[in-house]
Design an enzyme around this catalytic site. Sequence first.
Site, PDB file in Angstrom:
ATOM      1  N   CYS A 234       4.250 -26.270 -17.527  1.00 49.99           N
ATOM      2  CA  CYS A 234       5.418 -26.672 -18.313  1.00 49.99           C
ATOM      3  C   CYS A 234       6.634 -25.816 -17.974  1.00 49.99           C
ATOM      4  O   CYS A 234       7.145 -25.069 -18.814  1.00 49.99           O
ATOM      5  CB  CYS A 234       5.095 -26.583 -19.795  1.00 49.99           C
ATOM      6  SG  CYS A 234       3.699 -27.635 -20.192  1.00 49.99           S
TER       7      CYS A 234
ATOM      8  N   TYR B 250       1.511 -13.173   0.239  1.00 55.73           N
ATOM      9  CA  TYR B 250       2.226 -13.280  -1.039  1.00 55.73           C
ATOM     10  C   TYR B 250       1.872 -14.593  -1.749  1.00 55.73           C
ATOM     11  O   TYR B 250       2.710 -15.230  -2.366  1.00 55.73           O
ATOM     12  CB  TYR B 250       3.749 -13.119  -0.819  1.00 55.73           C
ATOM     13  CG  TYR B 250       4.039 -11.834  -0.077  1.00 55.73           C
ATOM     14  CD1 TYR B 250       3.889 -10.610  -0.710  1.00 55.73           C
ATOM     15  CD2 TYR B 250       4.389 -11.829   1.273  1.00 55.73           C
ATOM     16  CE1 TYR B 250       4.089  -9.418  -0.021  1.00 55.73           C
ATOM     17  CE2 TYR B 250       4.584 -10.641   1.971  1.00 55.73           C
ATOM     18  CZ  TYR B 250       4.428  -9.443   1.318  1.00 55.73           C
ATOM     19  OH  TYR B 250       4.618  -8.272   1.997  1.00 55.73           O
TER      20      TYR B 250
HETATM   21  C1  LIG Z   1       7.210  -0.453   2.158  1.00 55.83           C
HETATM   22  C2  LIG Z   1       6.773  -1.787   2.653  1.00 55.83           C
HETATM   23  N1  LIG Z   1       6.126  -1.868   3.830  1.00 55.83           N
HETATM   24  C3  LIG Z   1       5.696  -3.053   4.313  1.00 55.83           C
HETATM   25  C4  LIG Z   1       5.928  -4.238   3.640  1.00 55.83           C
HETATM   26  C5  LIG Z   1       5.414  -5.507   4.240  1.00 55.83           C
HETATM   27  O1  LIG Z   1       6.390  -6.462   4.448  1.00 55.83           O
HETATM   28  P1  LIG Z   1       6.029  -7.807   5.227  1.00 55.83           P
HETATM   29  O2  LIG Z   1       4.899  -8.440   4.512  1.00 55.83           O
HETATM   30  O3  LIG Z   1       7.261  -8.611   5.143  1.00 55.83           O
HETATM   31  O4  LIG Z   1       5.673  -7.424   6.617  1.00 55.83           O
HETATM   32  C6  LIG Z   1       6.621  -4.212   2.427  1.00 55.83           C
HETATM   33  C7  LIG Z   1       6.921  -5.458   1.707  1.00 55.83           C
HETATM   34  O5  LIG Z   1       8.000  -5.772   1.342  1.00 55.83           O
HETATM   35  C8  LIG Z   1       7.038  -2.944   1.908  1.00 55.83           C
HETATM   36  O6  LIG Z   1       7.675  -2.866   0.745  1.00 55.83           O
END
Ligand SMILES: Cc1ncc(COP(=O)(O)O)c(C=O)c1O
Length: 439
Positions: free
Chosen positions: A365, A394
């Site tokens: 919702c 993610y």
């Molecule tokens: C400190 C740090 N290292 C690595 C990453 C990994 O980023 P990505 O999944 O875009 O490679 C992040 C994610 O934002 C992060 O905050």
Amino acid sequence: MADMNFTGPDPELQDLLASRPQLEMHAQDGLCFEGVPLNSIADQYGTPVWVYGAETIRARYASLHNAFAAQGVPIHIHYAVKANDHLAILNLLHKQNAGADVVSIGEFLRATKAGIAAKNIVYSGVGKSEAELETALAAGIGQINAESAEEVEMISTVASRLGVIASIALRMNPDVDAGTHAKITTGLAENKFGIAAQDIPAIYARSSSLPGLQVVGIAMHIGSQILSTEPYRLAYEKGAAMVRALRQTGQNVEVLDIGGGLGIGYQDEPGLSPDAFATMVRRVTNGLDVKLMMEPGRYLVGPAGLLLGSVILQKRAGKRFVVLDAAMNDLMRPAMYEAWHGILPLDPTAYRSAMSPADVVGPICETADQFAKNRALPDLKPGNRVALLDAGAYGAVMSSTYNARPRPCAVLVDQGGFHLITKRQEVQALWDGEIVPST
Ligand SMILES: Cc1ncc(COP(=O)(O)O)c(C=O)c1O
């Protein structure tokens, strides 16, 4: 900052398929992932279900590693656990020789549980509590990336109390625009991350004089889903200049951690090429004589995951809504970042049908519970299945049980077979731990 998601025209279903070697359409079996018919997974475990591909993860790890090897640059890859923290995925990457980058003690414990030695783990993040630092240091964590002068003092206090030496790097905020979505950019001065370049020399010197610390170098991470090498080049040039400047003041600098953020082609836009990235890194760090570390997450696991859902019904109310049994509580990215995910029907006949625009939504919702808007899709009947593509990073890690929706199960495809790696959550488990006071 404006939404910087790629905004090209939607690719056709055939194009989405053609650009993803891990996917194939079989005339009888329908959509296959690493050679396994997705229908067989959905038949056995139901939907929604997360599906991950082991070979895709291995291949992506190898492509990154080999890109650096081709440049003659030794690289230490620490997988960013936040992208997908499943024990099976962590274990798989451990077997490829990856270390881990963690941002909480929970992630640290997950990584060690999956077999990654504490000494191969880097701890990032703006707010590590004393209790978290204590656990990580007592277990022998390899490196802590400190994000502020205050945190350096905290680490020194905790390490001294434990009688250990903490290896720390200072995370420098290079103040460059990563050209990505405002909610995933981290390297601007206005962001909460890291230490401003002008403050690094003094904090580095202070850190070197504090008990319980060994300051080993500089870390950087400028954002996520970055599609061009240019912002990286700008950041790394600042990082390399800082390494040289610190050494000139007599400081010991052994490590340059260049972070993660390598973007992938959700909408068939070209993802960041590991070869172009490694070439740029070699040029910028040539002669610097540092141990190079990096922290990729999305690049390694994003294209290696799918969320399978079934159509509950098609609602035609002026426009067409395809209502799935998967929802924003499972895959948050479209609601949170206006992110675009490819959606492919599993049924091969769907690809020969007439296409018309539909909004693909979940049953929650919230208006934001929408996976796609005006997407060209065939007529979809109740029970038809679709795969939401590139959901390996993610995805499950950000899911919730909003609207009392139990978490889906997860399956790992490997060498033509598949294994259940997370059981579907029971509805009763949703209220586990809840207490109704007797008064
Ligand atoms: C400190 C740090 N290292 C690595 C990453 C990994 O980023 P990505 O999944 O875009 O490679 C992040 C994610 O934002 C992060 O905050």
